[in-house]
Motif scaffolding. Structure first.
Motif, PDB file in Angstrom:
ATOM      1  N   ARG A  75       1.031  12.711  48.734  1.00 54.52           N
ATOM      2  CA  ARG A  75       2.034  13.286  49.635  1.00 54.52           C
ATOM      3  C   ARG A  75       2.672  14.485  48.947  1.00 54.52           C
ATOM      4  O   ARG A  75       2.846  14.476  47.727  1.00 54.52           O
ATOM      5  N   THR A  76       3.032  15.481  49.762  1.00 56.39           N
ATOM      6  CA  THR A  76       3.705  16.652  49.211  1.00 56.39           C
ATOM      7  C   THR A  76       4.913  16.997  50.060  1.00 56.39           C
ATOM      8  O   THR A  76       4.957  16.689  51.255  1.00 56.39           O
ATOM      9  N   PHE A  77       5.887  17.631  49.411  1.00 57.28           N
ATOM     10  CA  PHE A  77       7.071  18.089  50.126  1.00 57.28           C
ATOM     11  C   PHE A  77       6.876  19.553  50.507  1.00 57.28           C
ATOM     12  O   PHE A  77       6.614  20.405  49.652  1.00 57.28           O
ATOM     13  N   ILE A  78       6.975  19.817  51.800  1.00 56.19           N
ATOM     14  CA  ILE A  78       6.845  21.184  52.326  1.00 56.19           C
ATOM     15  C   ILE A  78       8.126  21.505  53.093  1.00 56.19           C
ATOM     16  O   ILE A  78       8.611  20.675  53.870  1.00 56.19           O
ATOM     17  N   ALA A  79       8.676  22.699  52.869  1.00 62.78           N
ATOM     18  CA  ALA A  79       9.879  23.088  53.605  1.00 62.78           C
ATOM     19  C   ALA A  79       9.698  24.485  54.190  1.00 62.78           C
ATOM     20  O   ALA A  79       9.304  25.415  53.484  1.00 62.78           O
ATOM     21  N   VAL A  80       9.979  24.594  55.486  1.00 62.96           N
ATOM     22  CA  VAL A  80      10.113  25.917  56.081  1.00 62.96           C
ATOM     23  C   VAL A  80      11.519  26.383  55.709  1.00 62.96           C
ATOM     24  O   VAL A  80      12.508  25.710  56.002  1.00 62.96           O
ATOM     25  N   LYS A  81      11.596  27.512  55.015  1.00 65.04           N
ATOM     26  CA  LYS A  81      12.898  28.022  54.577  1.00 65.04           C
ATOM     27  C   LYS A  81      13.622  28.673  55.769  1.00 65.04           C
ATOM     28  O   LYS A  81      12.998  28.925  56.818  1.00 65.04           O
ATOM     29  N   PRO A  82      14.930  28.962  55.614  1.00 65.08           N
ATOM     30  CA  PRO A  82      15.688  29.471  56.768  1.00 65.08           C
ATOM     31  C   PRO A  82      15.086  30.723  57.400  1.00 65.08           C
ATOM     32  O   PRO A  82      15.180  30.899  58.630  1.00 65.08           O
ATOM     33  N   ASP A  83      14.449  31.572  56.614  1.00 68.17           N
ATOM     34  CA  ASP A  83      13.839  32.780  57.205  1.00 68.17           C
ATOM     35  C   ASP A  83      12.636  32.411  58.067  1.00 68.17           C
ATOM     36  O   ASP A  83      12.402  33.012  59.121  1.00 68.17           O
ATOM     37  N   GLY A  84      11.891  31.389  57.662  1.00 63.83           N
ATOM     38  CA  GLY A  84      10.765  30.920  58.481  1.00 63.83           C
ATOM     39  C   GLY A  84      11.254  30.340  59.796  1.00 63.83           C
ATOM     40  O   GLY A  84      10.652  30.558  60.862  1.00 63.83           O
ATOM     41  N   VAL A 154      -3.459  16.783  48.807  1.00 62.16           N
ATOM     42  CA  VAL A 154      -2.608  17.665  49.631  1.00 62.16           C
ATOM     43  C   VAL A 154      -1.645  18.517  48.798  1.00 62.16           C
ATOM     44  O   VAL A 154      -1.238  19.595  49.247  1.00 62.16           O
ATOM     45  N   ILE A 155      -1.328  18.094  47.588  1.00 68.72           N
ATOM     46  CA  ILE A 155      -0.377  18.884  46.793  1.00 68.72           C
ATOM     47  C   ILE A 155      -1.011  20.232  46.419  1.00 68.72           C
ATOM     48  O   ILE A 155      -0.467  21.301  46.676  1.00 68.72           O
ATOM     49  N   ARG A 156      -2.196  20.166  45.839  1.00 71.15           N
ATOM     50  CA  ARG A 156      -2.894  21.390  45.421  1.00 71.15           C
ATOM     51  C   ARG A 156      -3.343  22.216  46.632  1.00 71.15           C
ATOM     52  O   ARG A 156      -3.192  23.436  46.679  1.00 71.15           O
ATOM     53  N   GLN A 157      -3.879  21.516  47.620  1.00 71.44           N
ATOM     54  CA  GLN A 157      -4.355  22.228  48.809  1.00 71.44           C
ATOM     55  C   GLN A 157      -3.201  22.879  49.569  1.00 71.44           C
ATOM     56  O   GLN A 157      -3.351  23.953  50.157  1.00 71.44           O
ATOM     57  N   GLY A 158      -2.037  22.208  49.564  1.00 69.13           N
ATOM     58  CA  GLY A 158      -0.855  22.770  50.219  1.00 69.13           C
ATOM     59  C   GLY A 158      -0.469  24.092  49.582  1.00 69.13           C
ATOM     60  O   GLY A 158      -0.173  25.073  50.274  1.00 69.13           O
ATOM     61  N   ARG A 159      -0.515  24.141  48.253  1.00 73.23           N
ATOM     62  CA  ARG A 159      -0.201  25.393  47.548  1.00 73.23           C
ATOM     63  C   ARG A 159      -1.217  26.490  47.905  1.00 73.23           C
ATOM     64  O   ARG A 159      -0.876  27.654  48.013  1.00 73.23           O
ATOM     65  N   ARG A 160      -2.463  26.081  48.083  1.00 79.19           N
ATOM     66  CA  ARG A 160      -3.496  27.072  48.453  1.00 79.19           C
ATOM     67  C   ARG A 160      -3.251  27.600  49.869  1.00 79.19           C
ATOM     68  O   ARG A 160      -3.438  28.779  50.141  1.00 79.19           O
ATOM     69  N   LEU A 161      -2.856  26.697  50.767  1.00 76.48           N
ATOM     70  CA  LEU A 161      -2.555  27.147  52.133  1.00 76.48           C
ATOM     71  C   LEU A 161      -1.360  28.105  52.139  1.00 76.48           C
ATOM     72  O   LEU A 161      -1.321  29.057  52.916  1.00 76.48           O
ATOM     73  N   SER A 193       3.270  20.246  41.901  1.00 75.49           N
ATOM     74  CA  SER A 193       2.617  19.242  41.057  1.00 75.49           C
ATOM     75  C   SER A 193       2.948  17.861  41.615  1.00 75.49           C
ATOM     76  O   SER A 193       3.855  17.721  42.456  1.00 75.49           O
ATOM     77  N   PHE A 194       2.229  16.853  41.105  1.00 74.33           N
ATOM     78  CA  PHE A 194       2.504  15.485  41.542  1.00 74.33           C
ATOM     79  C   PHE A 194       3.941  15.090  41.197  1.00 74.33           C
ATOM     80  O   PHE A 194       4.657  14.501  42.011  1.00 74.33           O
ATOM     81  N   LYS A 199       9.620  14.021  42.872  1.00 76.12           N
ATOM     82  CA  LYS A 199      11.043  14.383  42.773  1.00 76.12           C
ATOM     83  C   LYS A 199      11.571  14.901  44.112  1.00 76.12           C
ATOM     84  O   LYS A 199      12.620  14.469  44.586  1.00 76.12           O
ATOM     85  N   GLU A 200      10.823  15.810  44.732  1.00 78.05           N
ATOM     86  CA  GLU A 200      11.326  16.497  45.925  1.00 78.05           C
ATOM     87  C   GLU A 200      11.352  15.588  47.149  1.00 78.05           C
ATOM     88  O   GLU A 200      12.305  15.621  47.925  1.00 78.05           O
ATOM     89  N   ILE A 201      10.334  14.754  47.327  1.00 77.68           N
ATOM     90  CA  ILE A 201      10.347  13.818  48.465  1.00 77.68           C
ATOM     91  C   ILE A 201      11.553  12.884  48.311  1.00 77.68           C
ATOM     92  O   ILE A 201      12.291  12.630  49.263  1.00 77.68           O
TER      93      ILE A 201
END
Ligand SMILES: Nc1ncnc2c1ncn2[C@@H]1O[C@H](COP(=O)(O)OP(=O)(O)OP(=O)(O)O)[C@@H](O)[C@H]1O
Length: 225
Positions: A75-84, A154-161, A193-194, A199-201
Motif C-alpha cells: 500500500r502507498t500513500f498518495i495525496a493530491v496537493k491543494p494545487d491539484g 505500488v510504492i515504486r510504481q506509484g513514484r514512476r506514475l 519507500s516502504f 509512516k504516512e498511511i
C-alpha cells in the motif's frame, strides 16, 4: 509462475491471497497462517515452505504492516496537493492509478493541520522551502485529497506514475510531466519507500478508514499465469 509450483502449494496460495487482502488493516481476528503464507509468496518463497508456515506463532500477526508486503502486495500513500485540487486534476490522478490496475482502499478530503504537515515533511525541516511548503499544504484554499492505493509493487510504481519532483525534469506521460511546471506546485505526493508508506498511511488515516475489498475481476488484473 504458478506452473512451476506443486499443486498443493498453488492451492495454498489461492486460499491465502484473498484472506491476506482482508487482513491488511485490522485483523487481530484474522488467520495468522493465511497472512504469513502471503508474506512468503511476496518474498519468493514457494512450495513446501508455504505449507510449513501454517505453524508460525501468533505474534507474526502483530508484525503485519499497514503498508503490506515489501515488493509484493503493498500500500502507498498518495495525496493530491491543494494545487491539484484547485486545478480539477483529482479525477485525472485517480484515473492514472485505477487504470494501471491499482485498488483505492482509502480516500478523504482534508485540510491538514500544521502539525500533520510538518510531521509528514519532517525530513525536509531546515530546507529553505520548508515553511512555504507547509503553508501551501495547510492553507485551506483547497483540500488535500488523501488516498491509499493497494497492489503489486505500488510504492515504486506509484513514484514512476508521478514522475520527478521537479516537473521540468519529469518525463511526458507521467503525472507531473503532463500537468505541471513548478516544483513548488507539483500537484501530487507519493510515498517514496516502504517505510515512508507505513509512516504516512499511519499519519493520515486511522485503521478503520482503510477498506478491505476485492476486485471482482482480480484474475484479469493480477494473474501471472
Ligand atoms: N526546491 C524546491 N522549491 C520549492 N519546493 C520544493 C523544492 N524541492 C521540493 N519542494 C517541495 O517539497 C516536496 C517534497 O520534496 P521531496 O524532495 O520529498 O520530493 P518528492 O518526494 O518528489 O515530493 P513529495 O514528497 O511531495 O512526493 C516536493 O514535492 C515539492 O512540493
Amino acid at each position: 509462475m504458478f506452473a512451476r509450483f506443486p499443486t498443493a502449494a498453488r492451492q495454498a496460495i489461492r486460499t491465502a491471497l484473498p484472506a491476506a487482502r482482508r487482513g491488511f488493516a485490522t485483523a487481530a481476528t484474522q488467520s495468522t497462517s493465511r497472512w504469513t503464507a502471503v508474506a512468503a509468496v511476496g518474498a519468493g518463497v514457494v512450495g513446501a515452505s508455504v505449507l510449513a508456515i501454517k505453524s508460525q506463532p501468533a505474534h507474526a500477526e502483530a508484525q503485519k504492516s499497514i503498508a503490506g508486503v515489501p515488493g509484493g502486495i503493498e500500500r502507498t500513500f498518495i495525496a493530491v496537493k491543494p494545487d491539484g485540487t484547485q486545478r480539477f486534476l483529482i479525477g485525472e490522478i485517480i484515473k492514472r492509478f485505477e487504470t494501471k490496475g491499482y485498488k483505492l482502499v482509502a480516500i478523504k478530503a482534508i485540510v491538514p493541520s500544521r502539525t500533520l504537515a510538518e510531521k509528514h515533511y519532517e525530513d525536509l525541516k531546515g530546507r529553505p522551502f520548508f515553511n512555504g511548503l507547509v503553508k501551501y499544504m495547510t492553507s485551506g484554499a483547497a483540500p488535500v485529497i488523501a488516498m491509499v492505493w493497494e497492489g503489486k509493487d505500488v510504492i515504486r510504481q506509484g513514484r514512476r506514475l508521478i514522475g520527478a519532483t521537479n516537473p521540468l525534469e519529469a518525463q511526458p506521460g507521467t503525472i507531473r510531466g503532463d500537468f505541471c511546471i513548478s516544483v513548488g506546485r507539483n500537484i501530487i505526493h507519493g510515498s517514496d519507500s516502504f517505510e515512508s508508506a507505513e509512516k504516512e498511511i499511519g499519519l493520515w488515516f486511522g485503521k478503520s478508514e482503510v477498506i478491505e475489498w476485492e476486485f471482482g475481476n482480480a484474475e484479469w488484473v493480477t494473474a501471472d499465469n
